[in-house]
Design a protein around this motif. Structure first.
Motif, mmCIF file in Angstrom:
data_model
loop_
_atom_site.group_PDB
_atom_site.id
_atom_site.type_symbol
_atom_site.label_atom_id
_atom_site.label_comp_id
_atom_site.label_asym_id
_atom_site.label_seq_id
_atom_site.Cartn_x
_atom_site.Cartn_y
_atom_site.Cartn_z
ATOM 1 N N ALA A 91 0.614 -1.376 0.104
ATOM 2 C CA ALA A 91 0.459 0.161 0.353
ATOM 3 C C ALA A 91 0.923 1.191 -0.434
ATOM 4 C CB ALA A 91 -0.783 0.040 0.990
ATOM 5 N N LEU A 92 2.099 1.299 0.808
ATOM 6 C CA LEU A 92 3.100 2.079 0.661
ATOM 7 C C LEU A 92 3.150 2.385 -0.884
ATOM 8 C CD1 LEU A 92 4.474 4.444 2.160
ATOM 9 C CD2 LEU A 92 6.146 2.960 3.055
ATOM 10 N N THR B 75 4.041 5.494 -5.665
ATOM 11 C CA THR B 75 4.339 5.130 -6.974
ATOM 12 C C THR B 75 3.186 5.212 -8.323
ATOM 13 O OG1 THR B 75 4.258 3.223 -7.202
ATOM 14 C CG2 THR B 75 6.889 4.248 -6.860
ATOM 15 N N HIS B 76 1.699 5.653 -7.629
ATOM 16 C CA HIS B 76 0.477 5.230 -8.836
ATOM 17 C C HIS B 76 0.443 6.898 -9.499
ATOM 18 C CE1 HIS B 76 -1.091 7.806 -5.666
ATOM 19 N NE2 HIS B 76 -2.425 8.288 -6.853
ATOM 20 N N VAL B 77 1.182 7.592 -9.320
ATOM 21 C CA VAL B 77 0.990 9.372 -10.179
ATOM 22 C C VAL B 77 2.179 8.926 -11.363
ATOM 23 C CG1 VAL B 77 1.256 10.980 -10.448
ATOM 24 C CG2 VAL B 77 0.049 10.502 -8.214
ATOM 25 N N VAL C 186 -2.694 -1.146 -14.078
ATOM 26 C CA VAL C 186 -2.286 -2.488 -13.775
ATOM 27 C C VAL C 186 -1.075 -2.521 -13.579
ATOM 28 C CG1 VAL C 186 -1.849 -4.650 -15.494
ATOM 29 C CG2 VAL C 186 -3.763 -2.680 -16.573
ATOM 30 N N VAL C 187 0.133 -2.122 -13.887
ATOM 31 C CA VAL C 187 1.233 -1.668 -13.149
ATOM 32 C C VAL C 187 1.391 -1.391 -11.794
ATOM 33 C CG1 VAL C 187 3.725 -0.710 -13.062
ATOM 34 C CG2 VAL C 187 2.505 -1.194 -15.274
ATOM 35 N N THR C 188 0.191 -0.910 -11.478
ATOM 36 C CA THR C 188 0.220 -0.134 -9.921
ATOM 37 C C THR C 188 0.135 -1.424 -8.922
ATOM 38 O OG1 THR C 188 0.350 1.600 -10.527
ATOM 39 C CG2 THR C 188 -0.431 0.916 -8.475
ATOM 40 N N TYR C 189 -1.137 -2.268 -9.518
ATOM 41 C CA TYR C 189 -1.896 -3.163 -8.585
ATOM 42 C C TYR C 189 -1.079 -4.272 -9.373
ATOM 43 C CZ TYR C 189 -6.098 -0.485 -8.564
ATOM 44 O OH TYR C 189 -7.383 0.368 -8.648
ATOM 45 N N LEU C 190 -0.691 -3.908 -10.479
ATOM 46 C CA LEU C 190 0.725 -6.243 -10.622
ATOM 47 C C LEU C 190 1.995 -5.679 -9.823
ATOM 48 C CD1 LEU C 190 -0.443 -7.313 -13.839
ATOM 49 C CD2 LEU C 190 -0.970 -7.712 -11.319
ATOM 50 N N THR C 191 2.038 -4.742 -9.360
ATOM 51 C CA THR C 191 3.212 -4.513 -8.476
ATOM 52 C C THR C 191 3.584 -4.855 -7.396
ATOM 53 O OG1 THR C 191 3.556 -2.582 -7.939
ATOM 54 C CG2 THR C 191 4.411 -2.943 -10.321
#
Length: 104
Positions: free
Chosen positions: A78-79, A84-86, A99-104
């Motif tokens: 979560a941190l 990094t999501h933006v 997709v990259v945010t959820y899969l990392t």
């Protein structure tokens, strides 16, 4: 009072959520804090839901536990996702950043 409210909400949260859902105002759009509805009843419904959620938060009714330690990794993820999501959203086309945010 604090312990009673926290115990009630954590034990009977489906009843609390159902009660709050019944108070929702379908058809009201926008931000009710900036543009409040015209009638006192609709304003009461909006602010009462907010009051209930704030009281539940303050008394610790939303505190959860992880007795078997299954979600310890979720704190780190979560941190990382928050930080990094933006960047992923700006670097990659629209669906791929999420997709990259959820899969990392």
């Amino acid at each position: 009072g604090k312990a009673i409210i926290a115990t009630f909400v954590s034990s009977y949260w489906p009843l609390v959520v159902t009660s709050l859902v019944l108070l929702l105002t379908p058809g009201v759009t926008g931000r009710c804090d900036l543009h409040p509805p015209q009638t006192a009843w609709l304003r009461f419904r909006f602010y009462f839901i907010e009051l209930v959620l704030v009281v539940c938060f303050v008394v610790g009714a939303f505190r959860v536990s992880d007795p078997w330690g299954w979600t310890g990794w979720l704190n780190t993820w979560a941190l990382f996702a928050y930080v990094t999501h933006v960047a992923w959203h700006r670097l990659l086309p629209t669906p791929y950043g999420a997709v990259v945010t959820y899969l990392t």
